[in-house]
Design an enzyme around this catalytic site. Structure first.
Site, PDB file in Angstrom:
ATOM      1  CB  CYS A  91      -0.973   0.096   1.380  1.00  0.00           C
ATOM      2  SG  CYS A  91      -1.618  -1.545   1.536  1.00  0.00           S
ATOM      3  NE  ARG A 133       4.322   1.735  -1.480  1.00  0.00           N
ATOM      4  CZ  ARG A 133       5.492   1.412  -1.407  1.00  0.00           C
ATOM      5  NH1 ARG A 133       6.393   1.794  -2.192  1.00  0.00           N
ATOM      6  NH2 ARG A 133       5.754   0.698  -0.382  1.00  0.00           N
ATOM      7  CD1 TRP A 151      -3.110  -5.186  -4.598  1.00  0.00           C
ATOM      8  CD2 TRP A 151      -2.247  -6.278  -2.804  1.00  0.00           C
ATOM      9  NE1 TRP A 151      -2.640  -6.567  -4.780  1.00  0.00           N
ATOM     10  CE2 TRP A 151      -2.407  -7.289  -4.015  1.00  0.00           C
ATOM     11  CE3 TRP A 151      -1.736  -6.777  -1.445  1.00  0.00           C
ATOM     12  CZ2 TRP A 151      -2.160  -8.582  -3.788  1.00  0.00           C
ATOM     13  CZ3 TRP A 151      -1.500  -7.937  -1.395  1.00  0.00           C
ATOM     14  CH2 TRP A 151      -1.515  -8.899  -2.532  1.00  0.00           C
ATOM     15  CG  ASN A 171       2.777  -1.069   2.969  1.00  0.00           C
ATOM     16  OD1 ASN A 171       2.087  -1.939   2.480  1.00  0.00           O
ATOM     17  ND2 ASN A 171       4.087  -1.003   2.638  1.00  0.00           N
ATOM     18  N   GLY A 172       1.524  -3.113   5.539  1.00  0.00           N
ATOM     19  CA  GLY A 172       2.198  -4.257   5.964  1.00  0.00           C
ATOM     20  C   GLY A 172       1.149  -5.344   6.426  1.00  0.00           C
ATOM     21  CD  GLU A 191       9.364 -11.262 -17.871  1.00  0.00           C
ATOM     22  OE1 GLU A 191       9.169 -11.908 -16.859  1.00  0.00           O
ATOM     23  OE2 GLU A 191       8.626 -10.013 -17.930  1.00  0.00           O
ATOM     24  CE  LYS A 229       6.099  -8.189 -17.949  1.00  0.00           C
ATOM     25  NZ  LYS A 229       6.518  -8.978 -17.077  1.00  0.00           N
ATOM     26  CD  GLU A 234       2.761  -9.073 -15.046  1.00  0.00           C
ATOM     27  OE1 GLU A 234       2.570  -8.382 -14.111  1.00  0.00           O
ATOM     28  OE2 GLU A 234       3.827  -9.140 -15.456  1.00  0.00           O
ATOM     29  CG  HIS A 240       9.583 -35.677 -18.650  1.00  0.00           C
ATOM     30  ND1 HIS A 240      10.049 -36.951 -18.780  1.00  0.00           N
ATOM     31  CD2 HIS A 240      10.612 -34.905 -19.641  1.00  0.00           C
ATOM     32  CE1 HIS A 240      11.027 -37.097 -19.580  1.00  0.00           C
ATOM     33  NE2 HIS A 240      11.641 -35.850 -19.995  1.00  0.00           N
ATOM     34  CE  LYS A 254       6.781  -1.109 -12.138  1.00  0.00           C
ATOM     35  NZ  LYS A 254       6.938  -2.339 -13.118  1.00  0.00           N
TER      36      LYS A 254
HETATM   37  C1  AGP Z   1       6.530  -8.336 -13.286  1.00  0.00           C
HETATM   38  O1  AGP Z   1       5.502  -8.138 -14.605  1.00  0.00           O
HETATM   39  C2  AGP Z   1       5.667  -8.072 -12.117  1.00  0.00           C
HETATM   40  N1  AGP Z   1       4.973  -6.724 -12.050  1.00  0.00           N
HETATM   41  C3  AGP Z   1       6.154  -8.837 -10.833  1.00  0.00           C
HETATM   42  O2  AGP Z   1       6.422 -10.047 -11.130  1.00  0.00           O
HETATM   43  C4  AGP Z   1       7.478  -7.951 -10.493  1.00  0.00           C
HETATM   44  O3  AGP Z   1       8.586  -8.397 -11.436  1.00  0.00           O
HETATM   45  C5  AGP Z   1       7.694  -8.442  -9.274  1.00  0.00           C
HETATM   46  O4  AGP Z   1       6.857  -8.262  -8.369  1.00  0.00           O
HETATM   47  C6  AGP Z   1       9.104  -8.073  -8.519  1.00  0.00           C
HETATM   48  O5  AGP Z   1       9.192  -6.883  -8.417  1.00  0.00           O
HETATM   49  P1  AGP Z   1      10.465  -5.943  -8.223  1.00  0.00           P
HETATM   50  O6  AGP Z   1      11.275  -6.083  -9.377  1.00  0.00           O
HETATM   51  O7  AGP Z   1      10.096  -4.563  -8.031  1.00  0.00           O
HETATM   52  O8  AGP Z   1      10.980  -6.557  -7.019  1.00  0.00           O
END
Ligand code: AGP
Length: 606
Positions: free
Chosen positions: A2, A27, A74, A98-99, A478, A482, A485, A501, A601
């Site tokens: 948050c 955040r 969040w 936050n936490g 990766e 993408k 998400e 497998h 983020k």
């Molecule tokens: C990546 O597209 C995501 N938003 C997420 O996996 C992100 O990479 C992960 O939370 C790590 O974040 P950071 O690089 O700020 O530590």
């Protein structure tokens, strides 16, 4: 994860709180709220959804008060609605948090037994009532100290008090918190980004510390409640101007920025004229490092996996990688001659930060690869390798991924040269190839129209697979992340050789499967794996690199060819069509591309 803001000023604060909350939305964005002190009362307003919903609330528009706190949420405990939004307030106290408070259930029972009434489903609310309870017998500093001692878990707190109309309290354990200094006003914020529009003079709290913020001075206290002095840092610039420009979303802007961000990274570390790599003030001799452990989450973990292949290929170092949320609970054997590398765009990811903290407690070598150089992970590592990508707003990481793997590749090359694992002539060739990378990225970005049409098939499917071997395997992971998400469709990245497998059972008629098969050492093997899925009805999108050799292309649904270059660098180019595939899938679905559902983020809670 948050975002918190607090402002103690000699003028009304509501507008600045709202502006700061907008900068903190990356955040967390499922609800927002703020509270000010005015006429001896706590005025609290909260709303579901984005900050703009809060801003539109008429109560906010007429909100008085020169002391206030604000929060973007969040959800960790309780539905994302206005009741569970922060601040949480009693008659005398209002708190933003936050936490995660891990002992909130026990504390809630104790406080209900004392007659306190709860309104929300959140863990945070116990803090409000605990402070209220302690204020009955203690002064401010003691009641804060006593409250913090009773809390288990992590917190960054902003607190205002009805009967203390000239102060804000901030407290930190495990979640980042900063104090900012302005003219006749002072600030509290989750990170410097929230404060940069008001000041570039910042103090970061360390775990266990708390502070009392007046409008003309700030007092800091240790966990034991004794006064301490803290450094005031002057950050590079008060604020990096950053907006979408002509782009529809930050994400597509950040995808298109990659030629420049790669160029920045190369310019920061590589001396092209002398064909050398400059990593200034590297604190260790190369013979003090015999192994590397790379740690990260999500995309940053994929960067670690990509780096593992390069380190193994180019150096004689042992290389381990781990997902931070696993590493922090593993029975680790810490070694003095291991360099622990923490990869994180935000530098605030709770699991990665906790893994760093474990390593610091064990006295081993720590190095951060981050985009935010003022972040907690950067500040608390012995050495920092910035990736120089500029602010990344899109929750789905794009330019930061390429920035991370670039810096890790450069680190591998540097250590290989220092350890004499690589001939200088081979090193020079790789440096020359790197010089052309920005141009190759630029050309690869032009592959656009085809991807837009291909994305429809992925949208209509109930799931997809992304396959690769060797250097392409981390990129397959990766690419799948993408798509997941951004378009909320199931997608799985898998080692191409592993399909037989088990996961081959998933393949059915018309299922889209991305096969990353550049003409490297794994090409032929990957093409055989591709035939295995085609034989079972898959619609294969083959992504390879341009070559005079004919592509084995019978029965392939679609093919994309990226530019050719040194095998080491193909992963950079293979990533781009996958970023665009995810973007166009989400665009067609009309989803919120820069702020996908359920995500944020910077994941500052575990
Ligand atoms: C990546 O597209 C995501 N938003 C997420 O996996 C992100 O990479 C992960 O939370 C790590 O974040 P950071 O690089 O700020 O530590």
């Amino acid at each position: 994860m948050c975002g918190i803001i607090g402002i103690n000023s000699n003028k009304p604060v509501s507008a600045n709180i709202i502006n700061s909350l907008k900068k903190l939305e990356y955040r967390g964005y499922d609800s927002a709220g703020m509270a000010t002190l005015y006429n001896g009362l706590i005025n609290e307003v909260k709303s579901e959804g984005r900050v703009e919903n809060l801003e539109k609330n008429s109560l906010v528009q007429n909100m008085e008060g020169t002391i206030g706190i604000g929060h973007v949420r969040w959800a960790t405990h309780g539905l994302p609605n206005s009741i569970n939004a922060h601040p949480h307030s009693s008659q005398n106290v209002s708190v933003v948090h936050n936490g995660i408070i891990e002992n909130s259930t026990i504390l809630k029972k104790f406080l209900i037994g004392k007659g306190h009434k709860f309104k929300s489903q959140t863990d945070t609310e116990v803090i409000v009532h605990l402070i209220t309870e302690n204020l009955k017998t203690e002064n401010i500093v003691n009641s804060i100290q006593k409250t913090l001692k009773s809390l288990h878990g992590s917190f960054a707190l902003g607190i205002i008090f009805k009967d203390q109309p000239d102060l804000i309290v901030g407290a930190r354990r495990g979640s980042p918190l900063a104090v900012g200094y302005g003219p006749n006003e002072n600030y509290l914020g989750s990170d410097s980004y929230a404060l940069k529009s008001m000041t570039n003079k910042i103090t970061y709290l360390n775990d266990g510390e708390f502070c009392i913020i007046k409008k003309d001075y700030v007092e800091f206290f240790s966990e034991e409640g004794t006064k301490i002095n803290k450094k005031v840092l002057e950050l590079s610039s008060t604020e990096e101007k950053y907006d979408k420009g002509d782009y529809k979303h930050f994400m597509v802007k950040e995808i298109e920025e990659q030629p420049n961000t790669i160029k920045n990274g190369i310019n920061e570390y590589i001396d092209m004229s002398n064909k050398d790599i400059n990593i200034y003030n590297f604190p260790w001799r190369s013979d003090e490092i015999s192994s590397i452990t790379l740690i990260g989450c999500g995309t940053a973990y994929h960067s670690c996996l990509m780096a593992k292949y390069w380190f193994e290929e180019i150096t004689s170092l042992d290389v381990n990688i781990d997902i931070a949320s696993e590493f922090r609970y593993r029975k680790n054997r810490f070694k003095k001659d291991t360099l622990y590398v923490f990869v994180s765009q935000s530098g605030e990811t709770a699991d990665t930060y906790a893994a760093l903290d474990l390593c610091k407690q064990s006295g081993v070598k720590t190095c951060a690869v981050v985009n935010v150089v003022e972040s907690s992970i950067a500040r608390d590592s012995e050495f920092v390798l910035p990736i120089h990508c500029g602010i990344e707003i899109g929750v789905a990481s794009t330019k930061a991924f390429l920035g991370q793997i670039l810096i890790l590749y450069i680190l591998a090359l540097k250590l290989a040269l220092l350890r004499k694992d690589i001939e200088k002539s081979n090193f020079d060739k790789k440096i020359d190839d790197l010089k052309n990378l920005p141009k190759l990225v630029e050309k690869t970005l032009l592959i656009d129209n085809k991807i837009q049409s291909i994305s429809n098939t992925f949208n209509e499917a109930k799931g997809s697979m992304f396959l690769g071997r060797g250097f392409s395997y981390p990129i397959a992971l990766e690419g799948a992340l993408k798509l997941k998400e951004l378009s909320y469709i199931h997608a799985e990245g898998y080692p191409a050789g592993e399909m037989k497998h088990g996961p081959l059972a998933l393949i059915e008629e018309g299922m889209p499967v991305v096969v990353l098969a550049p003409r490297d050492n794994y090409y032929k093997k990957t093409i055989s794996n591709m035939q295995e899925v085609i034989a079972r009805g898959a619609k294969v999108l083959l992504i390879t690199n341009k070559s005079k050799d004919e592509v084995i292309s019978e029965n392939i649904w679609e093919k994309i060819e990226v530019e050719s270059t040194n095998e080491d660098l193909l992963p950079f180019l293979l990533t781009i069509p996958l970023q665009k595939l995810a973007y166009y899938s989400a665009l067609k679905k009309g989803y919120d591309i820069d702020k996908p559902r359920n995500l944020a983020k910077s994941v500052t809670v575990e």
